[in-house]
Scaffold this motif. Sequence first.
Motif, PDB file in Angstrom:
ATOM      1  N   SER A  86      -0.505   0.141  -3.822  1.00  0.00           N
ATOM      2  CA  SER A  86       0.624  -0.150  -4.690  1.00  0.00           C
ATOM      3  C   SER A  86       1.227   1.129  -5.291  1.00  0.00           C
ATOM      4  O   SER A  86       2.433   1.262  -5.418  1.00  0.00           O
ATOM      5  CB  SER A  86       0.163  -1.091  -5.799  1.00  0.00           C
ATOM      6  OG  SER A  86       0.934  -0.926  -6.953  1.00  0.00           O
ATOM      7  N   LEU A  87       0.370   2.090  -5.603  1.00  0.00           N
ATOM      8  CA  LEU A  87       0.856   3.342  -6.199  1.00  0.00           C
ATOM      9  C   LEU A  87       1.739   4.132  -5.239  1.00  0.00           C
ATOM     10  O   LEU A  87       2.528   4.964  -5.659  1.00  0.00           O
ATOM     11  CB  LEU A  87      -0.330   4.215  -6.626  1.00  0.00           C
ATOM     12  CG  LEU A  87      -0.961   3.846  -7.955  1.00  0.00           C
ATOM     13  CD1 LEU A  87      -2.297   4.528  -8.133  1.00  0.00           C
ATOM     14  CD2 LEU A  87      -0.029   4.207  -9.097  1.00  0.00           C
ATOM     15  N   LEU A 140       3.987   2.778  -3.298  1.00  0.00           N
ATOM     16  CA  LEU A 140       5.217   2.038  -3.005  1.00  0.00           C
ATOM     17  C   LEU A 140       6.244   2.288  -4.091  1.00  0.00           C
ATOM     18  O   LEU A 140       5.903   2.501  -5.237  1.00  0.00           O
ATOM     19  CB  LEU A 140       4.924   0.531  -2.925  1.00  0.00           C
ATOM     20  CG  LEU A 140       3.897   0.117  -1.885  1.00  0.00           C
ATOM     21  CD1 LEU A 140       3.686  -1.385  -1.935  1.00  0.00           C
ATOM     22  CD2 LEU A 140       4.359   0.545  -0.509  1.00  0.00           C
ATOM     23  N   GLU A 142      -4.555  -1.508  -5.454  1.00  0.00           N
ATOM     24  CA  GLU A 142      -3.889  -0.686  -6.482  1.00  0.00           C
ATOM     25  C   GLU A 142      -3.492   0.671  -5.924  1.00  0.00           C
ATOM     26  O   GLU A 142      -2.414   1.194  -6.215  1.00  0.00           O
ATOM     27  CB  GLU A 142      -4.821  -0.492  -7.688  1.00  0.00           C
ATOM     28  CG  GLU A 142      -4.954  -1.733  -8.551  1.00  0.00           C
ATOM     29  CD  GLU A 142      -5.973  -1.576  -9.672  1.00  0.00           C
ATOM     30  OE1 GLU A 142      -5.792  -2.219 -10.704  1.00  0.00           O
ATOM     31  OE2 GLU A 142      -6.954  -0.821  -9.518  1.00  0.00           O
ATOM     32  N   HIS A 199       6.628  -4.938  -6.815  1.00  0.00           N
ATOM     33  CA  HIS A 199       5.916  -5.924  -6.002  1.00  0.00           C
ATOM     34  C   HIS A 199       4.740  -6.382  -6.838  1.00  0.00           C
ATOM     35  O   HIS A 199       4.384  -5.723  -7.804  1.00  0.00           O
ATOM     36  CB  HIS A 199       5.387  -5.259  -4.736  1.00  0.00           C
ATOM     37  CG  HIS A 199       4.609  -4.036  -5.051  1.00  0.00           C
ATOM     38  ND1 HIS A 199       5.208  -2.803  -5.169  1.00  0.00           N
ATOM     39  CD2 HIS A 199       3.313  -3.853  -5.385  1.00  0.00           C
ATOM     40  CE1 HIS A 199       4.302  -1.934  -5.541  1.00  0.00           C
ATOM     41  NE2 HIS A 199       3.144  -2.531  -5.682  1.00  0.00           N
ATOM     42  N   ILE A 259       0.572  -7.407  -7.000  1.00  0.00           N
ATOM     43  CA  ILE A 259      -0.646  -7.031  -6.289  1.00  0.00           C
ATOM     44  C   ILE A 259      -1.111  -8.155  -5.361  1.00  0.00           C
ATOM     45  O   ILE A 259      -1.626  -7.888  -4.283  1.00  0.00           O
ATOM     46  CB  ILE A 259      -1.741  -6.656  -7.310  1.00  0.00           C
ATOM     47  CG1 ILE A 259      -1.345  -5.391  -8.081  1.00  0.00           C
ATOM     48  CG2 ILE A 259      -3.094  -6.475  -6.648  1.00  0.00           C
ATOM     49  CD1 ILE A 259      -1.654  -4.084  -7.425  1.00  0.00           C
ATOM     50  N   LEU A 307      -9.813   3.062  -8.739  1.00  0.00           N
ATOM     51  CA  LEU A 307      -8.896   1.933  -8.554  1.00  0.00           C
ATOM     52  C   LEU A 307      -9.230   1.189  -7.262  1.00  0.00           C
ATOM     53  O   LEU A 307      -9.916   1.715  -6.398  1.00  0.00           O
ATOM     54  CB  LEU A 307      -7.447   2.436  -8.506  1.00  0.00           C
ATOM     55  CG  LEU A 307      -6.993   3.300  -9.680  1.00  0.00           C
ATOM     56  CD1 LEU A 307      -5.546   3.700  -9.505  1.00  0.00           C
ATOM     57  CD2 LEU A 307      -7.168   2.576 -11.003  1.00  0.00           C
TER      58      LEU A 307
END
Lengths: 511, 309
Positions: free
Chosen positions: A105-106, A108, A102, A112, A114, A98
């Motif tokens: 983001s995982l 959080l 990404e 939201h 990207i 990833l």
Amino acid sequence: MADRQTPQLELSGITKAYPGTLANDNVDLTVLPGEIHALLGENGAGKSTLVKIIYGVVKADAGEMRWLGDRVTVNNPSEARALGIGMVFQHFNLFETLTVAENISLGLDEPHDIKTLSGEIITISERYGLPLNPARHVHALSVAERQRVEIIRCLVQNPKLLIMDEPTSVLTPQEVDSLFGTLRQLSKEGCSILYISHKLDEIQSLCDAATVLRMGKVTARCTPARETPRSLAEMMIGSALPTCKRASRAGKSETVFSLNGLSMVSSDPHGTDLKDITLELGRGEIVAIAGVTGNGQKEFLCALNGEQATADARMIEMLGEPIGKLGPKDRRMRGMAFVPEERLGRGAVPEMSLAMNALLTGYLRNLVRRGFTRTGHIRSFARDIREAFKVKAPDIDVEAKSLSGGNLQKFIIGREIMLDPKVLVLGFPTWGVDVGAAAAIHQAIIDLAARGTAILIVSEDLDELFEICDRIAVIAEGRLSPSKSTRTTNIEEVGMWMSGAFETGGHAHAS
Amino acid sequence: MDGIDTAVAIAAGTMRAGTPLVLAALGELITEKSGVLNLGIEGMMLVGAVSGFIVTVLTGSVYLGVCAAIIAGMLMSLIFGVLTLSMMTNQVASGLALTIFGVGLSAFMGINYVGTPIAGLKPIAIPVLSDVPVIGPVLFNQDLLVYASYLLFFAIAWFLYRTRWGLILRAVGETHDAAHAIGHPVILIRYLAVMFGGAMAGLSGAYLSLVYTPQWAENMSAGRGWIALALVVFATWRPGRVLLGAYLFGGITILSLHVQALGYNVSSHLIATLPYLATIVVLVIISRDITKIKLNAPASLGRPFHPTL
């Protein structure tokens, strides 16, 4: 920071038992706001378990946790993050396939997108001096960049407490300095930092306070700046730091092993190709290959032990004979021995007894006759290793995986040394090994060299390499730096090399 | 004009022959992307097929039959989920057992229904679109389940690569320990993925017994579950290639029927092996880039997850 503030985090009576061990035994810990607090201890002292409890990955059997004075329970990492706790793990929790964005983001919890997140990542990376491109895939990043991903993943959530588990074990000295700069900046902004390490000099230069753990218990609390490395070590291991004795070696000896322009394409798409590596090893010489993990060490070790044959047999020569196309067994029969990087899985078969593990490479020592194993010989060989290298194991029939990292490593290195090799190649010999066992391993290596064996050590622990090696070279992005005597170079220069700043070729045989 | 009509007929037949594979393989794709290898597709398809058939016969409604097939497939996969995710049994062995169980169970359930006639799903022409020459009759004069498979394909591709839950699913399949440490519910996500795979296998079974050949025959899936499994692997876990492989299989199936009809003197058994062989060969050849495979393969596939607590 001497006035009595409400602690950011206060743990009392934390206890956690695993089958057979008490990982944390009634541990108390207090971290003030904006404080950089060291959690000091050897491998296996219970540091990682304690911070996993704080972060909600592991549940404590007993004890309580207070956050700014209020009692809290943290059942999972998301609840920890909601409180304002961020954690950078020792073994990065990243997903190779990833992108950086990404991956962040995982970590959080709130929704939201990207694109906005990528913008935020760039802002934070500029503000804290952590350059990072959010669109890149993690498998293409260096170890230091990966760590930045982990740190930024925490920082986007504005943490009040940042936990760092052994963050510097994978960094060059220069990268360590820049990380410390970031951490000091965070601390000034009021973020507390819980800093886990067993490196004493780092803790002295960075931390305001320290809690020392030994075998799951708190053994001391101190202000690191007021201590000496010796006193800190005594708190950590319960005795004085062991040192190694070695006779100084002078002059050049005959070459027994040489790499001549070794180049190899990695079999792993995420791996590093080896490029034109040239190096000579003399009789009785200990040569270090330093470097940050992931710069080709895995491929280098594979090429040396014969798991992957070289394109040209002459790329690797031993006693003048080309051996680049030989497999591991043929190389061993010619007097090479190897201690691989992974203890469980490569160095030893975890589910087999010590005796059977002794047979794995000891078959060269008369342990097999006409295809049949000789049980008596095998057992006495295993017992000899256990005696000679003081391996703490109840007997030689226990499974290899039941031994501690340090004891199993002593057994594996002992097994290779007992074969009396002409050339010994060691991959990360003291990784995850406690201080006492590491000292014993160092002494065994030095003694073996004194008997004439040429030894090559691949490691990222510069202190270790400077302590026991005659010459040092650095591997960076698959290239090898020139080698220099450990007496004429220093950690700064080697650190520069580790970032790839050296002239190519590496043909110099410094004398 | 006769040649074009034949070609259109073959193409339309291809869509129908490929649809059960599209459904089953996309379901398995989601399951495997979460890191679970379920070898029980064949069993889930058969139980789905027979359940859908029985409910259709009893209620007279094909739609209720389809729902029953989905639920039956899901229940089968739940057995697999409990075994492998909660009880940590070996995924390969459990999947094989599920297939053997499904073959036997479906034969037992359907014993009184062999040869019972039903009215299957009829094609519905989509106005305007179906009037487009060639493409219209091939793509838009099909039954509801074929249309559903189009939608499911786009939904799954969008879910996997454009949504947060798709991202989490891929992350769990790649490194479950890291996903756990960050705080994602690995086991729960895998249960959902396994059950989605089961539902899709059930739907695929329903397509066989209610649309493709509207009747029940023992072992009627004829290895399509295994081909679906192979499709996912050889398509290197990419939805577009799964679709391609499925229609390739469907196309060669239909073509070989036409070849037989033309009366060539080749053993029909040999011709029947052709779709299986050709599909795998083609997918292996187009997907042999090792880097791409490593980037798309779920790295935790088949590995049980033991959380440290």
